[in-house]
Design a protein around this motif. Structure first.
Motif, PDB file in Angstrom:
ATOM      1  N   VAL A   1       0.880  -1.171   0.000  1.00  0.00           N
ATOM      2  CA  VAL A   1       0.000   0.000   0.000  1.00  0.00           C
ATOM      3  C   VAL A   1       0.919   1.223   0.000  1.00  0.00           C
ATOM      4  CG1 VAL A   1      -1.734   1.318   1.282  1.00  0.00           C
ATOM      5  CG2 VAL A   1      -1.861  -1.182   1.202  1.00  0.00           C
ATOM      6  N   MET A   2       0.795   2.049  -1.018  1.00  0.00           N
ATOM      7  CA  MET A   2       1.686   3.189  -1.218  1.00  0.00           C
ATOM      8  C   MET A   2       3.153   2.752  -1.197  1.00  0.00           C
ATOM      9  SD  MET A   2      -0.257   5.836  -1.719  1.00  0.00           S
ATOM     10  CE  MET A   2       0.691   7.307  -1.403  1.00  0.00           C
ATOM     11  N   GLY A   3       3.432   1.642  -1.882  1.00  0.00           N
ATOM     12  CA  GLY A   3       4.801   1.220  -2.088  1.00  0.00           C
ATOM     13  C   GLY A   3       5.459   0.474  -0.955  1.00  0.00           C
ATOM     14  N   ARG A   4       4.708   0.156   0.093  1.00  0.00           N
ATOM     15  CA  ARG A   4       5.287  -0.512   1.258  1.00  0.00           C
ATOM     16  C   ARG A   4       4.366  -1.647   1.687  1.00  0.00           C
ATOM     17  NH1 ARG A   4       6.299   3.705   5.801  1.00  0.00           N
ATOM     18  NH2 ARG A   4       7.384   4.618   4.014  1.00  0.00           N
TER      19      ARG A   4
ATOM     20  N   LEU B   1     -14.456   3.594  20.541  1.00  0.00           N
ATOM     21  CA  LEU B   1     -15.065   3.762  19.225  1.00  0.00           C
ATOM     22  C   LEU B   1     -14.398   4.909  18.492  1.00  0.00           C
ATOM     23  CD1 LEU B   1     -18.774   3.456  18.318  1.00  0.00           C
ATOM     24  CD2 LEU B   1     -17.497   5.439  17.498  1.00  0.00           C
ATOM     25  N   ILE B   2     -13.977   4.646  17.252  1.00  0.00           N
ATOM     26  CA  ILE B   2     -13.419   5.721  16.430  1.00  0.00           C
ATOM     27  C   ILE B   2     -14.416   6.047  15.327  1.00  0.00           C
ATOM     28  CG2 ILE B   2     -11.021   5.202  16.946  1.00  0.00           C
ATOM     29  CD1 ILE B   2     -10.789   3.838  14.250  1.00  0.00           C
ATOM     30  N   PRO B   3     -14.573   7.328  15.000  1.00  0.00           N
ATOM     31  CA  PRO B   3     -15.631   7.732  14.066  1.00  0.00           C
ATOM     32  C   PRO B   3     -15.319   7.403  12.610  1.00  0.00           C
ATOM     33  CG  PRO B   3     -14.376   9.641  14.819  1.00  0.00           C
ATOM     34  CD  PRO B   3     -13.893   8.479  15.625  1.00  0.00           C
ATOM     35  N   ASP B   4     -14.042   7.302  12.247  1.00  0.00           N
ATOM     36  CA  ASP B   4     -13.683   7.087  10.850  1.00  0.00           C
ATOM     37  C   ASP B   4     -13.523   5.597  10.576  1.00  0.00           C
ATOM     38  OD1 ASP B   4     -12.801   7.157   8.279  1.00  0.00           O
ATOM     39  OD2 ASP B   4     -10.911   8.209   8.689  1.00  0.00           O
ATOM     40  N   ALA B   5     -14.557   5.001   9.998  1.00  0.00           N
ATOM     41  CA  ALA B   5     -14.514   3.567   9.722  1.00  0.00           C
ATOM     42  C   ALA B   5     -13.455   3.214   8.686  1.00  0.00           C
ATOM     43  CB  ALA B   5     -15.889   3.083   9.242  1.00  0.00           C
ATOM     44  N   ASN B   6     -13.115   4.163   7.820  1.00  0.00           N
ATOM     45  CA  ASN B   6     -12.097   3.891   6.804  1.00  0.00           C
ATOM     46  C   ASN B   6     -10.762   3.487   7.411  1.00  0.00           C
ATOM     47  OD1 ASN B   6     -13.681   4.394   4.534  1.00  0.00           O
ATOM     48  ND2 ASN B   6     -13.226   6.578   4.542  1.00  0.00           N
ATOM     49  N   GLU B   7     -10.478   4.044   8.573  1.00  0.00           N
ATOM     50  CA  GLU B   7      -9.188   3.776   9.209  1.00  0.00           C
ATOM     51  C   GLU B   7      -9.026   2.303   9.574  1.00  0.00           C
ATOM     52  OE1 GLU B   7      -6.654   5.436  13.043  1.00  0.00           O
ATOM     53  OE2 GLU B   7      -8.186   6.719  12.136  1.00  0.00           O
ATOM     54  N   THR B   8     -10.127   1.627   9.797  1.00  0.00           N
ATOM     55  CA  THR B   8     -10.067   0.240  10.259  1.00  0.00           C
ATOM     56  C   THR B   8     -10.223  -0.770   9.124  1.00  0.00           C
ATOM     57  OG1 THR B   8     -12.457   0.085  10.666  1.00  0.00           O
ATOM     58  CG2 THR B   8     -11.095   0.992  12.432  1.00  0.00           C
ATOM     59  N   LEU B   9     -10.164  -0.290   7.888  1.00  0.00           N
ATOM     60  CA  LEU B   9     -10.363  -1.168   6.740  1.00  0.00           C
ATOM     61  C   LEU B   9      -9.386  -2.340   6.762  1.00  0.00           C
ATOM     62  CD1 LEU B   9     -11.648  -1.637   3.861  1.00  0.00           C
ATOM     63  CD2 LEU B   9      -9.710  -0.307   2.974  1.00  0.00           C
ATOM     64  N   GLY B  10      -9.921  -3.548   6.669  1.00  0.00           N
ATOM     65  CA  GLY B  10      -9.092  -4.735   6.533  1.00  0.00           C
ATOM     66  C   GLY B  10      -8.985  -5.117   5.066  1.00  0.00           C
ATOM     67  N   VAL B  11      -7.775  -5.375   4.606  1.00  0.00           N
ATOM     68  CA  VAL B  11      -7.545  -5.660   3.192  1.00  0.00           C
ATOM     69  C   VAL B  11      -7.585  -7.165   2.977  1.00  0.00           C
ATOM     70  CG1 VAL B  11      -5.942  -5.452   1.267  1.00  0.00           C
ATOM     71  CG2 VAL B  11      -6.182  -3.572   2.905  1.00  0.00           C
ATOM     72  N   ASN B  12      -8.668  -7.643   2.372  1.00  0.00           N
ATOM     73  CA  ASN B  12      -8.845  -9.069   2.131  1.00  0.00           C
ATOM     74  C   ASN B  12      -8.848  -9.431   0.654  1.00  0.00           C
ATOM     75  OD1 ASN B  12      -9.100  -9.998   4.869  1.00  0.00           O
ATOM     76  ND2 ASN B  12     -11.090  -8.957   4.904  1.00  0.00           N
TER      77      ASN B  12
ATOM     78  N   LEU C   1      -7.689  -3.541  -1.356  1.00  0.00           N
ATOM     79  CA  LEU C   1      -6.322  -3.037  -1.511  1.00  0.00           C
ATOM     80  C   LEU C   1      -6.327  -1.688  -2.224  1.00  0.00           C
ATOM     81  CD1 LEU C   1      -3.286  -3.791  -1.116  1.00  0.00           C
ATOM     82  CD2 LEU C   1      -3.356  -4.723  -3.444  1.00  0.00           C
ATOM     83  N   ALA C   2      -7.135  -1.587  -3.284  1.00  0.00           N
ATOM     84  CA  ALA C   2      -7.238  -0.316  -4.006  1.00  0.00           C
ATOM     85  C   ALA C   2      -7.873   0.762  -3.135  1.00  0.00           C
ATOM     86  CB  ALA C   2      -8.053  -0.512  -5.285  1.00  0.00           C
ATOM     87  N   GLN C   3      -8.850   0.384  -2.314  1.00  0.00           N
ATOM     88  CA  GLN C   3      -9.469   1.354  -1.407  1.00  0.00           C
ATOM     89  C   GLN C   3      -8.448   1.872  -0.398  1.00  0.00           C
ATOM     90  OE1 GLN C   3     -12.641  -1.102   0.134  1.00  0.00           O
ATOM     91  NE2 GLN C   3     -14.130  -0.351  -1.361  1.00  0.00           N
ATOM     92  N   ALA C   4      -7.640   0.966   0.148  1.00  0.00           N
ATOM     93  CA  ALA C   4      -6.623   1.367   1.121  1.00  0.00           C
ATOM     94  C   ALA C   4      -5.610   2.304   0.471  1.00  0.00           C
ATOM     95  CB  ALA C   4      -5.930   0.135   1.695  1.00  0.00           C
ATOM     96  N   GLU C   5      -5.221   1.984  -0.750  1.00  0.00           N
ATOM     97  CA  GLU C   5      -4.269   2.830  -1.485  1.00  0.00           C
ATOM     98  C   GLU C   5      -4.836   4.242  -1.657  1.00  0.00           C
ATOM     99  OE1 GLU C   5      -0.565   2.953  -3.862  1.00  0.00           O
ATOM    100  OE2 GLU C   5      -1.402   1.266  -2.760  1.00  0.00           O
ATOM    101  N   LYS C   6      -6.093   4.309  -2.044  1.00  0.00           N
ATOM    102  CA  LYS C   6      -6.724   5.615  -2.284  1.00  0.00           C
ATOM    103  C   LYS C   6      -6.835   6.422  -1.003  1.00  0.00           C
ATOM    104  CE  LYS C   6     -10.895   7.670  -4.297  1.00  0.00           C
ATOM    105  NZ  LYS C   6     -12.194   7.387  -4.968  1.00  0.00           N
ATOM    106  N   ILE C   7      -7.227   5.773   0.080  1.00  0.00           N
ATOM    107  CA  ILE C   7      -7.387   6.483   1.360  1.00  0.00           C
ATOM    108  C   ILE C   7      -6.044   6.989   1.862  1.00  0.00           C
ATOM    109  CG2 ILE C   7      -8.003   6.179   3.792  1.00  0.00           C
ATOM    110  CD1 ILE C   7     -10.130   4.123   2.770  1.00  0.00           C
ATOM    111  N   MET C   8      -5.016   6.139   1.793  1.00  0.00           N
ATOM    112  CA  MET C   8      -3.708   6.573   2.288  1.00  0.00           C
ATOM    113  C   MET C   8      -3.128   7.670   1.409  1.00  0.00           C
ATOM    114  SD  MET C   8      -0.356   4.341   3.396  1.00  0.00           S
ATOM    115  CE  MET C   8      -1.257   3.509   4.709  1.00  0.00           C
TER     116      MET C   8
END
Length: 457
Positions: A28-31, A217-228, A233-240
Motif C-alpha cells: 500500500v503506497m509502495g510498502r 469507538l473511532i468515528p472514521d470507519a475507513n481507518e479500520t479497513l481490513g484488506v482481504n 487493496l485499491a481502497q486502502a491505497e486511495k485512502i492513504m
C-alpha cells in the motif's frame, strides 16, 4: 507507565487476494501493509512487537527484518490460536498488549496511542477498538449490556438476527492486560460455526470473571479497513494517498490535482513547492521549498533543492541542486549529481554523472559515467561512449569547455578546460586546455555530381 507490547497477526495466506504473494506483503503506497502496521504501532510508543507468521513465514520475516520478534503458527486455527503462539515471548510480563491484524494498514499511531491510553485510564482488562458501519455484514458485532459496557463479541456467522442488526463492529484490534490475556486464552474453545479458536471469546471469558471490558469507538470507519482482496487493496491505497496529500497541502505544498498525484509516506516536501498532475514521488525523496515538479514526473530517492523545476521527467537515486531546470523528457539515472543552475533538457539521459554549476546538456544526449565541470556547454546529440562491452570508463569535461553537436567522446578521455570540440567529431584522445579538437573527415564537394544522379534516375 506500564510496559506495552504488540502482537501482529500475519500468518494468513489471503486466498481472496488470488496471488502468489502473501497477503500482508501486498504493498500500500509502495510498502508492504504489515510494515505500515508495525511502523504506526512503534510510533505510538510500543517497543516490543511480536509478529505471528505462518504462510510465507520466511518472506514475511525478510520484509520486516529486525523490527519485530516472531512466532510461528504452523496451522491456522483462528485468531485466538494465533495469539497463543506469542506466549513464549510475552508470558509472565506485566503490561498492556495490543493485538492487531497485519492487513489493517490505515490505523494511525494516534489511534493506537489513544486506544492504549483509554484502556489504561479505564483500568480495563480488555478494550475493543470499534467503529460503526452502515452495512456491517461479515463483521463481528459488539454486543453491549444495558449499562453500555461490552458484553461480548459475536462473529457474523454465529450472530442471531437481532445481533446482525447491530451497527457497531469489532475492528479486530484489541488491548489486553497481558497476563490475563494468556490466562484467558487457555479457556477458549473451538465450538463454533468455523471450528476455530476466536480471540473474541476472551472478551466473554473476562466478563464471566467480572473483569472490566471497555470499547474505544473511532468515528472514521475507513481507518479500520481490513484488506482481504484487491478491491479493498485499491481502497486502502486511495485512502492513504489522500491522507498523505492532505498532510502536505496543510504544510504549505500546492498539489494542483491531488487525485492524480502519488506521494509515498516518508517523502519530505518544503513549503511553496508546486506539484502538477501525474507525478509519482517515492522513497527517501526530499524536495526543498519553491521547487516545481511535473506534470507527469517520476522522482525516486532524490534530493531536489530549492527553486528547481522538473517537467515530464524521471529521476532516481540522485542529487539535484538549486535552480536547476530539468526536462521535458529527461532521464536522470542513479548516482548522478546535478549542481546549481544547471540545465538538463529534452531527451537527455544522465547516468552516474556529475554536472557542474551552470552547465548545460540541452538536447538529445547521453552522458554516462562522466564528470562535467562548471559552465560547460554540451551540444545536441553528444554521447559519452563509456562501455566497451565489458567495462565502463570515465569521461571528464573540465570547466568552460564547449562540446559541439553530434560528438562522440570515447572514454576514457578528458576534454580540457576552456577547450572546444568541433561538431561531428569522434574524440579518442585527450584534448588539452584551450585547444580546438577536430576529428572528422575533410569535406569534398564534387561540382555537378547531383545533376548526373538526377538525370540517371
Amino acid at each position: 507507565m506500564s510496559e506495552r507490547f504488540a502482537v501482529i497477526l500475519a500468518a494468513g495466506q489471503g486466498t481472496r487476494m488470488k496471488s502468489k504473494l502473501y497477503k500482508v506483503l501486498h504493498p500500500v503506497m509502495g510498502r508492504p501493509m504489515v510494515k505500515h502496521v508495525i511502523e504506526q504501532v512503534k510510533a505510538a510508543g510500543i517497543r516490543e512487537v511480536v509478529t505471528i507468521v505462518g504462510h510465507g513465514a520466511e518472506q514475511v520475516k525478510e520484509n520486516i527484518g529486525d523490527e519485530s520478534k516472531y512466532a510461528l503458527q504452523e496451522e491456522q486455527l483462528g485468531t485466538g490460536h494465533a495469539v497463543v503462539q506469542a506466549e513464549e515471548i510475552l508470558k509472565n510480563k506485566s503490561g498492556t498488549t495490543v493485538v492487531v491484524c497485519g492487513d489493517t494498514p490505515l490505523i494511525t499511531k494516534e489511534t493506537y496511542a489513544a486506544l492504549v491510553e483509554h484502556h489504561e485510564r479505564e483500568g480495563s482488562k480488555a478494550t475493543v477498538l470499534t467503529t460503526e458501519m452502515p452495512d456491517p455484514t461479515g463483521y463481528g458485532r459488539v454486543i453491549r449490556n444495558a449499562d453500555g459496557d461490552v458484553e461480548r463479541i459475536v462473529e457474523h456467522k454465529d450472530a442471531s438476527e437481532s445481533e446482525k442488526r447491530v451497527k457497531e463492529i469489532n475492528t479486530g484490534t484489541f488491548c489486553f492486560d497481558n497476563e490475563m490475556l494468556f490466562q484467558a486464552l487457555q479457556n477458549v474453545s473451538n465450538e463454533n460455526a468455523q471450528g476455530e479458536y476466536y480471540l473474541t471469546d476472551v472478551i466473554e471469558i473476562l466478563k464471566n470473571q467480572s473483569r472490566k471490558v471497555s470499547a474505544f469507538l473511532i468515528p472514521d470507519a475507513n481507518e479500520t479497513l481490513g484488506v482481504n482482496d484487491r478491491v479493498a487493496l485499491a481502497q486502502a491505497e486511495k485512502i492513504m494517498k489522500q491522507r498523505v496529500n492532505e498532510q502536505h497541502m496543510r504544510n504549505g505544498v500546492t498539489i494542483i490535482d491531488p487525485d492524480q498525484t502519488y506521494i509515498q509516506p516518508g517523502v519530505v516536501i518544503g513549503q511553496d513547492v508546486v506539484i502538477h498532475p501525474g507525478c509519482v514521488i517515492s522513497g527517501d525523496t526530499v524536495i526543498e521549498s519553491n521547487a516545481v515538479i511535473g506534470p507527469n514526473s517520476e522522482i525516486t530517492n532524490c534530493y531536489v533543492d530549492a527553486y528547481t523545476t522538473i517537467r515530464h521527467s524521471v529521476a532516481a537515486d540522485s542529487k539535484i541542486g538549486k535552480r536547476v531546470n530539468i526536462g521535458p523528457y529527461t532521464h536522470i539515472r542513479p548516482a548522478s549529481d546535478i549542481h546549481d543552475e544547471a540545465k538538463i533538457g529534452n531527451f537527455v539521459e544522465i547516468k552516474k554523472t556529475t554536472i557542474g554549476e551552470n552547465s548545460k546538456v540541452s538536447h538529445l544526449s547521453y552522458i554516462g559515467d562522466a564528470d562535467v565541470g562548471s559552465n560547460v556547454n554540451v551540444g545536441c546529440g553528444t554521447i559519452t561512449v563509456n562501455y566497451d562491452g565489458k567495462n565502463k570508463f570515465l569521461t571528464t569535461i573540465e570547466d568552460d569547455a564547449f562540446v559541439g553537436c553530434n560528438s562522440n567522446l570515447i572514454a576514457p578521455v578528458t576534454i580540457g578546460k576552456g577547450s572546444y570540440v568541433a561538431a561531428g567529431s569522434t574524440i579518442t584522445k585527450d584534448v588539452p586546455d584551450d585547444a580546438l579538437a577536430v576529428a572528422r573527415g575533410r569535406q569534398s564537394n564534387k561540382e555537378g555530381y547531383a545533376t548526373k544522379i538526377k538525370n540517371r534516375l
